[in-house]
Write a protein that holds these residues in place. Structure first.
Motif, short mmCIF file in Angstrom:
data_model
loop_
_atom_site.label_atom_id
_atom_site.label_comp_id
_atom_site.label_asym_id
_atom_site.label_seq_id
_atom_site.Cartn_x
_atom_site.Cartn_y
_atom_site.Cartn_z
N PRO A 95 0.80 -1.24 0.00
CA PRO A 95 0.00 0.00 0.00
C PRO A 95 0.82 1.27 0.00
N THR A 96 2.01 1.26 0.62
CA THR A 96 2.81 2.49 0.62
C THR A 96 3.35 2.78 -0.78
N LEU A 98 1.69 1.91 -3.52
CA LEU A 98 0.50 2.38 -4.22
C LEU A 98 0.21 3.83 -3.86
N THR A 99 0.45 4.18 -2.60
CA THR A 99 0.27 5.58 -2.17
C THR A 99 1.18 6.50 -2.97
N SER A 181 -5.20 4.79 0.31
CA SER A 181 -4.11 3.80 0.30
C SER A 181 -3.22 3.97 1.52
N TYR A 182 -2.93 5.20 1.88
CA TYR A 182 -2.08 5.43 3.05
C TYR A 182 -2.79 5.00 4.33
N MET A 184 -4.82 2.48 4.53
CA MET A 184 -4.64 1.03 4.55
C MET A 184 -3.25 0.66 5.07
N PHE A 185 -2.25 1.42 4.63
CA PHE A 185 -0.88 1.14 5.07
C PHE A 185 -0.75 1.31 6.58
#
Length: 321
Positions: A95-96, A98-99, A181-182, A184-185
Motif C-alpha cells: 500500500p505504501t 501504491l500511495t 491507500s495510506y 490502509m498502510f
C-alpha cells in the motif's frame, strides 16, 4: 527530546518528496521511472541497514559469550522470519508503494500544496475505518477534531479562495485515493509481524512495494541507460528521504514518544510541503490557505493536547475513610 526530534525529522523528510517529484517531472521523467528509482534506492539502503544490524547483533552476542556474561541471556537472538512472515511484510508494504504512485500522479494535475492537503485526509479516514471496525461511534472530541480538519482542508485547498472552477477532478480523485491507500498502510503495517527487528521489517516491506511497482511499470530505465542520468539523483533523493530515513527515524522515536505525540509531530510534513511549494516551485499560497494549514495542524494536535491536560481531582474525597 532526541526521540521527538527523530520523529519530527522523519516527517520533514516526507514533506520534501513532492517538490523533488515535480522537479523530476520537469526533466521529462515518467511516473514509473520516478517511483521505481525511489524504491530501488530505498531497497538497497534498507537491506544494507539490515545487513549492518545483523552483523552488529552477531558481534554483541560473541562479545557477551567471550566475556562470560552468557550470550543468550545477555543479547538474545530474535528468531529468523519464516517465509509466511516475509510474504506478510511484503504485502503490508505494497500500500505504501501504491500511495506513492497515486500521490505522485496527482501532482501532474493539481498543485503540490493541494496534493499534500488531500493526502492528509488519511487522518479522518483512519478514524472512520476504526469506528466501523469497532462498531463504535467516535467520541465527541474526535467529531469536533474531524470538523476542524474538514474546515481547515476547505481553506487550505483554496476552495474558499477560488471555488471549484480550477479544481481538477482527476487530480483530486488521485489525491484522495492516495489518502485511502495510506490509511490502509497505517492500519495494516503495524499489525504485520510487530515482533520482527525494525530493520528487517522495513527491508521486507520495501521489497514488497518494489515488486508491485516493477510489475505495474517494468523497469526499462535499468537497461536503457536512463538510470545513469539525472534520474539516479532524483531516485537517490526520493529513496533517501522517502523510503529510508523516515522509517528508521520513526522506528527509533515512536516507541518512546507514543503514537499520539508521533501523530502531532508527524503533521510537520504538511507545512514543510506547502512552504516548499511556495518557495521552490513558486506556487501561489494565499493567507487564507496558510490559515487552513494551521487549522489542519490544530486538528491533528487537538486529541493529544486534550489527552495531556491535567484532570481535576475531587475536592476532599481522596483521603476519606
Amino acid at each position: 527530546m532526541k526521540y521527538a526530534i527523530a520523529v519530527f525529522l522523519g516527517a520533514v523528510s516526507y514533506g520534501i518528496l513532492s517538490t523533488i517529484v515535480v522537479k523530476a517531472y520537469g526533466r521529462g521523467y515518467e511516473l514509473g521511472e520516478v517511483v521505481g528509482s525511489q524504491l530501488l534506492v530505498g531497497f538497497v539502503l534498507s537491506w544494507l541497514l539490515a545487513a549492518v544490524t545483523k552483523r552488529n547483533a552477531i558481534r554483541k552476542r560473541r562479545n557477551a559469550v567471550g566475556s562470560g556474561e552468557g550470550g543468550r541471556s545477555a543479547v538474545p537472538a530474535r528468531p529468523a522470519l519464516s517465509w509466511k512472515q516475509r510474504l506478510l511484510l511484503m504485502a503490508a508494504g505494497m500500500p505504501t508503494a501504491l500511495t506513492g504512485l497515486l500521490y505522485y500522479q496527482s501532482l501532474r494535475y493539481i498543485p503540490n500544496s493541494l496534493a499534500i492537503i488531500l493526502l492528509f485526509q488519511f487522518t479522518w479516514m483512519g478514524v472512520l475505518v476504526d469506528a466501523v471496525r469497532r462498531r463504535k461511534r467516535p467520541s465527541n472530541l474526535m467529531l469536533i477534531t474531524l470538523a476542524v480538519l474538514f474546515g481547515g482542508t476547505l481553506m487550505a485547498a483554496g476552495i474558499l479562495d477560488h471555488g471549484l472552477a480550477n479544481f481538477d477532478a482527476l487530480g483530486a480523485a488521485l489525491g484522495l485515493s492516495a489518502a485511502v491507500s495510506y490509511t490502509m498502510f497505517v492500519l495494516f503495517s503495524g499489525k504485520a509481524v510487530p515482533s520482527a527487528e525494525p530493520a528487517y521489517r522495513s527491508a521486507w516491506m520495501i521489497t514488497g512495494g518494489l515488486i508491485l511497482v516493477f510489475v505495474l511499470f517494468p523497469p526499462a530505465f535499468l537497461f536503457n541507460g536512463l538510470i545513469w542520468g539525472p534520474l539516479l539523483l532524483f531516485g537517490f533523493l526520493l529513496g533517501l528521504f522517502g523510503a529510508f530515513i523516515p522509517p528508521v527515524l520513526f522506528a527509533a522515536g515512536v516507541p518512546h514518544v507514543g503514537e499520539g505525540m508521533a501523530a502531532v509531530l508527524g503533521a510537520s510534513e504538511l507545512p514543510v510541503a506547502v512552504m516548499l511549494s511556495a518557495v521552490v516551485l513558486h506556487e501561489s499560497v494565499s493567507v487564507l490557505q496558510w490559515a487552513g494549514v494551521v487549522l489542519v495542524l490544530l486538528g491533528v494536535a487537538m486529541p493529544e493536547v486534550v489527552r495531556r491536560l491535567p484532570h481535576s481531582r475531587p475536592k476532599g474525597g481522596a483521603h476519606r475513610a
